[in-house]
Motif scaffolding. Structure first.
Motif, short mmCIF file in Angstrom:
data_model
loop_
_atom_site.label_atom_id
_atom_site.label_comp_id
_atom_site.label_asym_id
_atom_site.label_seq_id
_atom_site.Cartn_x
_atom_site.Cartn_y
_atom_site.Cartn_z
N UNK A 1 0.85 -1.18 0.00
CA UNK A 1 0.00 0.00 0.00
C UNK A 1 0.89 1.24 0.00
N UNK A 2 0.34 2.33 -0.49
CA UNK A 2 1.09 3.58 -0.60
C UNK A 2 0.71 4.51 0.55
N UNK A 3 1.73 5.10 1.16
CA UNK A 3 1.50 6.12 2.18
C UNK A 3 2.15 7.42 1.73
N UNK A 4 1.35 8.46 1.63
CA UNK A 4 1.86 9.78 1.30
C UNK A 4 2.06 10.59 2.58
N UNK A 5 2.92 11.58 2.48
CA UNK A 5 3.27 12.38 3.65
C UNK A 5 3.05 13.85 3.33
N UNK A 6 2.36 14.52 4.21
CA UNK A 6 2.16 15.97 4.07
C UNK A 6 3.14 16.67 5.01
N UNK A 7 4.15 17.30 4.42
CA UNK A 7 5.26 17.84 5.20
C UNK A 7 5.13 19.34 5.42
N UNK A 8 5.89 19.81 6.39
CA UNK A 8 6.11 21.24 6.57
C UNK A 8 7.53 21.55 6.12
N UNK A 9 7.70 22.58 5.33
CA UNK A 9 9.02 22.83 4.72
C UNK A 9 9.96 23.58 5.67
N UNK A 10 11.25 23.46 5.39
CA UNK A 10 12.23 24.35 5.99
C UNK A 10 12.28 25.61 5.14
N UNK A 11 12.08 26.75 5.77
CA UNK A 11 11.90 28.01 5.03
C UNK A 11 13.15 28.87 5.18
N UNK A 12 13.64 29.36 4.07
CA UNK A 12 14.78 30.28 4.06
C UNK A 12 14.27 31.63 3.59
N UNK A 13 14.25 32.59 4.50
CA UNK A 13 13.71 33.92 4.18
C UNK A 13 14.86 34.91 4.04
N UNK A 14 14.90 35.61 2.93
CA UNK A 14 15.97 36.56 2.65
C UNK A 14 15.39 37.87 2.13
N UNK A 15 16.19 38.95 2.27
CA UNK A 15 15.81 40.27 1.81
C UNK A 15 16.75 40.73 0.71
N UNK A 16 16.22 41.50 -0.24
CA UNK A 16 17.03 42.13 -1.27
C UNK A 16 16.62 43.60 -1.38
N UNK B 1 11.94 30.84 0.48
CA UNK B 1 12.35 29.77 -0.40
C UNK B 1 12.33 28.45 0.35
N UNK B 2 11.81 27.39 -0.31
CA UNK B 2 11.75 26.06 0.30
C UNK B 2 12.33 25.05 -0.67
N UNK B 3 12.65 23.87 -0.14
CA UNK B 3 13.12 22.79 -0.99
C UNK B 3 11.99 22.31 -1.89
N UNK B 4 12.36 21.87 -3.07
CA UNK B 4 11.37 21.39 -4.02
C UNK B 4 10.73 20.09 -3.55
N UNK B 5 9.40 20.03 -3.54
CA UNK B 5 8.66 18.81 -3.23
C UNK B 5 7.31 18.86 -3.91
N UNK B 6 6.53 17.79 -3.73
CA UNK B 6 5.24 17.69 -4.41
C UNK B 6 4.10 18.28 -3.60
#
Length: 1027
Positions: A322-337, A357-362
């Motif tokens: 069986x397939x188990x999917x996961x709903x994650x919370x991302x690690x967030x990188x916040x920057x200013x320009x 900015x977060x890591x790429x996921x589905x």
């Protein structure tokens, strides 16, 4: 005839009045499948009925007499499916308990109470107890080769029909048999892939027995995989949430007498699940359970539970997936320009771009932006990040602006990242932009992101840039660290995971360019530190080789700068962390077939039957003496010593040798013969030391050095540790010797000046004969040369000249020449005396003597000095002289420039001794002496002999101790100090001894001096009376 349960059926309700019913019949009878010696065969039939809804209660009674054959029994009909028909094309169906959606429809319909179905209606719903079996049978007889021919050929059809009927004849005797079909044939002998369906649960031992029977009769082997025997119960919520701790349960209907295996398939890779830091695998009654203690993207994928059974010719895998999917919370990188927006005097507001900015996921996130003390905020989305334009006021009386972004997943869980906006106001100090570094507010740190890690640069309070620091690591190295961090979470076995990490590490470190920065080395050492804490043993030979090779690679000499630039992490230096990790890993490693590496050599000795065992690593021999130490593991590390903390006055002059034992020992003795990296210079102390983890330093406690070994450092230590040889950078210091030298040379210089003055004062009175001329000429030149040499020694002791290479070389040349000249003048004196006494009728004139003496006294020393200077690399430091002593270099017996001084001096001393003996014999011969000399000449000759007799011991005994100083090392103990003090006393006071022996002890010179003093006093008295 044996009775069996018989029929289940499907009903399709048409317009709520009529229905289609597909009946599934178990028709049992010997006339269907005759299998000699086997049970009755069974066969499933699907019957489709269209009936009125009102007829449903009577359907069972209506179908019971459906089959009239007396050898067949049909009973126990059940409704499997209800379907509402729409224009005879599509049906909306639902399964009746205890039936479920078939595997064919599960992906579409599982989890739904009803489902739209098109096409065949047979097998829409199957019993919860139904089982599907996929298998392959390997046939070795040549008669089955026809099954590999074209499907339309007659040979294929006969072969296929024969095999299919043979298999059905066996499997159809099992209760619940539904269908069996051969899917395809393939090469490998002849392999037939087939599929079977059983409508009800079967006994697995019965399946093994039937399969073994068929394998035996067909001379084949069978591999089977079942579905339905094992039931996998997944978490009720899918996907599982970020903070959930889900349980996955696998159950069986009967005891399969095998150990279950859990697998997870993700990204095309299948990993077995074990107990770990993030997973617990436990056995339960008739099943097994996986409890996940922490959810990450690693745990998303297809889970499979497997039970394995084996018969004589049969292997069965009972699986459920069986397939188990996961709903994650991302690690967030916040920057200013820009990171520090500037507010100039004419600006009221500034605009800043904010990126979350977060890591790429589905995962699809709902992002909410908020701000405090901002004028406005405008969010927008780009291809790679969530962005917002914010406007902040340049009025510094307002509170500090803050921007935050909140990510919400499907489970309504949230994670927020925020940052303050540090504005540079008009009167604020700041560091102006410099290359990639943007304007930065004073007291803050500028940060530049790299692929893995970041670069930082502090702007000091006064607005000046400080030195940059970096934690940027190459991606390949960072990937190894990430793999190391998850080897024990439970995905894959610890041994397999650690083997993978060591393989990756070996590939990365094999190219020094990949790890040529301090962060790369630090990350690599961190991998070793992590593995030390996680793994229990390293046994696989390939893994051992990869471990040792990667450990050796990072000690490559080309990486020295990367090691030394790395700041300490926590309380331990980089080299300490490496040494501590390697010692523990080597202790856990099977070194039986370990290969020697360039910078690391490890060996194992089995000492269970002996109290003494030995090993050799990197040309250093190790002998351990202890009672039953077990396996003794020894490792040698090249280059590591220069990276460990040490005092400035010393350095590590050997490889580091680590020794560990399998058993704890009450007492132990470790004898190590170290091959020194650099030859130990004379008088330089070396110590046998061990690394003390408590003091984080080298300690000589419990270790002794045996100075008798030449070229090796023999150490004896009475404990286990990592050992090395510590050598001083400078020779040993003799207490008070410098002060004694200064006093002695000062006295000597003063005495020589006084001696020369006396010689000038008495010259005309004492130089009356050829013999006296020879003597006093030699005295004057000896004193002059010794005065120059002593003056150079005094100057060399001055700190102003000590570290100047040019002055040191000049002083060495002058001392070399002057001391040689002293001895050659003594040689001239003794040779002339010998000549006059042996060849009595060939007396030399003063002019001739003076010429010969000048040649001997100055030309010969000059020639020796020039040749020596040129031979030893034009007087190069380390070849011709030593900068530590500003004197000629001794490099061993008959080695070094010192021998160009020692050999002539030794020869002259022997010649002088010989001359004295001959002359004394001649003087004692009264007849010869009377004939040759008058009384004055005889006295002069006696004075010359006395001078030679006195000067030879002064210089000879002095340089006997000088030779002893050259031969005796200060590390030899108290005797060496005695020799040095004696030589210093004799050598530095030579001028004073000359004054005493050749001037003040000479009766003639004393009388002349006294007469001159009396005359001067008388003249002074006369002058006074006249006045």
């Amino acid at each position: 005839m044996k009775k069996r349960r018989g029929v289940s059926y499907e009903m399709n309700i048409k317009y709520r009045k009529r229905m289609w019913t597909v009946c599934v019949l178990y028709i049992l009878g010997l006339n269907i499948c005759q299998t000699a010696g086997q049970d009755n065969s069974t066969q499933m039939y699907y019957v489709k009925l269209v009936v009125e809804e009102s007829a449903i209660p009577n359907i069972t009674a209506a179908l019971t007499p459906f089959v009239k054959n007396p050898s067949v029994n049909v009973y126990d009909l059940k409704i499997t499916t209800r379907c509402e028909v729409d224009k005879d094309v599509t049906r909306r169906c639902s399964c009746e308990p205890p039936f479920r959606w078939s595997d064919r429809l599960c992906q579409k319909c599982c989890g739904k109470p009803s489902c739209t179905v098109t096409g065949k209606t047979a097998g829409i719903c199957v019993s919860n107890e139904s089982e599907s079996i996929w298998g392959s049978i390997t046939l070795i007889k040549r008669e089955y080769y026809n099954c590999l021919k074209e499907k339309e050929s007659e040979e294929f059809m006969r072969c296929n029909t024969f095999l299919l009927e043979a298999m059905k004849a066996v499997y159809s005797t099992m209760v619940g048999f539904d269908t069996l079909r051969i899917r395809k044939y393939r090469v490998g002998s002849v392999i037939a892939d087939f599929e079977m369906i059983f409508a009800y649960s079967i006994k697995q031992q019965n399946l093994i027995e039937k399969s073994d029977f068929m394998s035996s009769s067909l001379s084949a082997s069978i591999n089977l995989e079942t579905s339905g025997v094992v039931r996998l119960i997944m978490p009720s919520q899918n996907p599982v949430c970020n903070y959930d701790k889900p349980n996955l349960t696998c159950t069986v209907r009967e005891d399969l007498r095998s150990t279950p295996v859990w697998q997870l398939k993700r990204a095309g890779t299948v990993l077995e699940i074990f107990n770990g830091t993030q997973a617990d695998v436990t056995d339960i009654t008739m099943g097994t359970k996986v409890s996940l203690k922490r959810i990450s993207a690693l745990w998303a994928g297809e889970y499979t539970c497997i039970y394995r059974q084996e018969g004589n010719f049969t292997k069965i895998n009972h699986t459920a997936s069986a397939v188990m999917n996961v709903s994650l919370l991302p690690n967030i990188d916040i920057t200013l320009t820009p990171p520090f927006p500037r507010c100039s005097k004419d600006l009221e507001f500034v605009t800043i771009k904010v990126k979350c900015e977060i890591e790429s996921n589905n995962e699809s996130y709902n992002v909410v932006w908020k701000g405090k003390h901002l004028s406005s905020l405008f969010p927008f989305l780009t291809d790679d990040a969530y962005m917002a334009d914010v406007v902040a006021s340049c009025n510094n009386s307002y509170d500090k602006p803050i921007v935050m972004c909140t990510f919400r997943n499907k489970c309504k869980e949230e994670r927020t990242a925020l940052t303050a906006v540090h504005l540079i106001y008009a009167n604020d100090h700041f560091c102006p932009a410099d290359g990639h570094w943007k304007d930065t507010k004073a007291g803050f740190e500028a940060v530049l992101k790299c692929q893995t890690g970041e670069r930082k640069r502090k702007c000091s309070a006064d607005g000046t840039w400080e030195k940059e620091s970096s934690t940027c690591v190459k991606q390949q190295v960072h990937d190894v660290l990430q793999e190391a961090e998850i080897i024990d979470i439970g995905l894959g076995s610890l041994d397999d995971n650690s083997a993978k990490v060591f393989s990756l590490l070996q590939n990365v470190t094999s190219d020094s360019a990949t790890i040529n920065t301090s962060p790369d080395i630090n990350t690599t050492v961190s991998v070793f530190s992590i593995l030390t804490q996680k793994i229990q043993s390293i046994d696989d030979k390939l893994t051992v080789d990869n471990f040792l090779e990667s450990s050796s690679n990072i000690l490559d000499s080309s990486l020295k700068e990367s090691w030394t630039k790395q700041p300490d992490v926590g309380n331990l230096s980089l080299a300490e962390r490496y040494l501590d990790s390697l010692e523990q890993l080597i202790h856990k490693t099977n070194l039986c077939h370990a290969r020697k590496q360039e910078n690391l050599d490890a060996a194992i000795s089995n000492c269970r039957q002996s109290s003494e065992c030995s090993a050799t690593v990197l040309n250093n021999s190790v002998v351990l003496v202890g009672q039953d130490p077990g396996d003794v593991k020894t490792a040698g590390f090249r280059e590591l010593g220069q990276y460990l903390p040490q005092e400035n006055e010393t350095f590590i002059n050997s490889v580091i040798v680590s020794v560990t034992t399998e058993n704890q020992l009450a007492s132990v003795e470790v004898r190590i013969k170290f091959a020194l990296i650099k030859h130990r210079p004379r008088n330089v102390e070396i110590k046998c030391v061990a690394w003390d983890n408590n003091t984080r330093s080298w300690s000589s406690k419990g270790c002794e050095w045996d100075p008798s070994d030449k070229g090796l450092a023999s150490c004896i230590c009475r404990h286990l540790s990592s050992f090395a040889v510590l050598m001083s950078k400078a020779p040993m210091d003799i207490p008070g010797l410098r002060e004694l030298t200064l006093v002695g040379l000062s006295v000597s210089v003063s005495s020589l000046i006084l001696t020369l003055a006396i010689e000038l004062a008495v010259w005309s009175s004492v130089v009356r004969t050829d013999q006296s001329f020879i003597r006093h000429t030699a005295h004057v030149n000896i004193c002059l040369c010794l005065l120059v040499a002593d003056s150079c020694f005094l100057a060399a002791l001055n700190p102003i000249y000590q570290n100047e290479e040019m002055w040191c070389r000049i002083f060495v040349l002058l001392k070399h020449f002057s001391y040689l000249a002293v001895f050659f003048w003594m040689f001239s004196l003794s040779s002339m005396l010998l000549l006059n006494n042996v060849f009595v009728f060939h007396a030399l004139s003063r002019k001739t003597y003076l010429r010969l003496s000048m040649v001997l006294g100055y030309a010969c020393p000059s020639l020796i000095v020039v040749i020596t200077f040129l031979y030893y690399n034009n007087g190069a430091e380390g070849d011709y002289y030593s900068s530590d002593t500003c004197w000629l270099r001794y490099a061993g017996l008959l080695k070094g420039s010192i021998h160009t001084f020692v050999v002539p001096v030794g020869a002259i001393a022997l010649f002088n001794t010989f001359s004295m003996v001959v002359v004394i014999i001649k003087l004692l011969d009264n007849s010869a002496t009377t004939n040759r000399y008058n009384e004055k000449e005889k006295k002069a000759a006696v004075s010359v002999v006395r001078s030679v007799i006195l000067l030879t011991p002064i210089f000879g005994v002095t340089w006997i101790f000088g030779f002893a100083v050259m031969l005796v090392d200060l590390t030899s103990g108290p005797i060496a100090f005695v020799v040095h003090y004696a030589f210093d006393l004799l050598n530095t006071f030579q001028g004073f001894y000359i004054l005493l022996t050749t001037c003040l002890a000479d009766k003639q010179i004393r009388e002349v001096l006294l007469n001159q003093i009396r005359r001067n006093e008388a003249a002074s008295v006369t002058d006074s009376t006249t006045k």
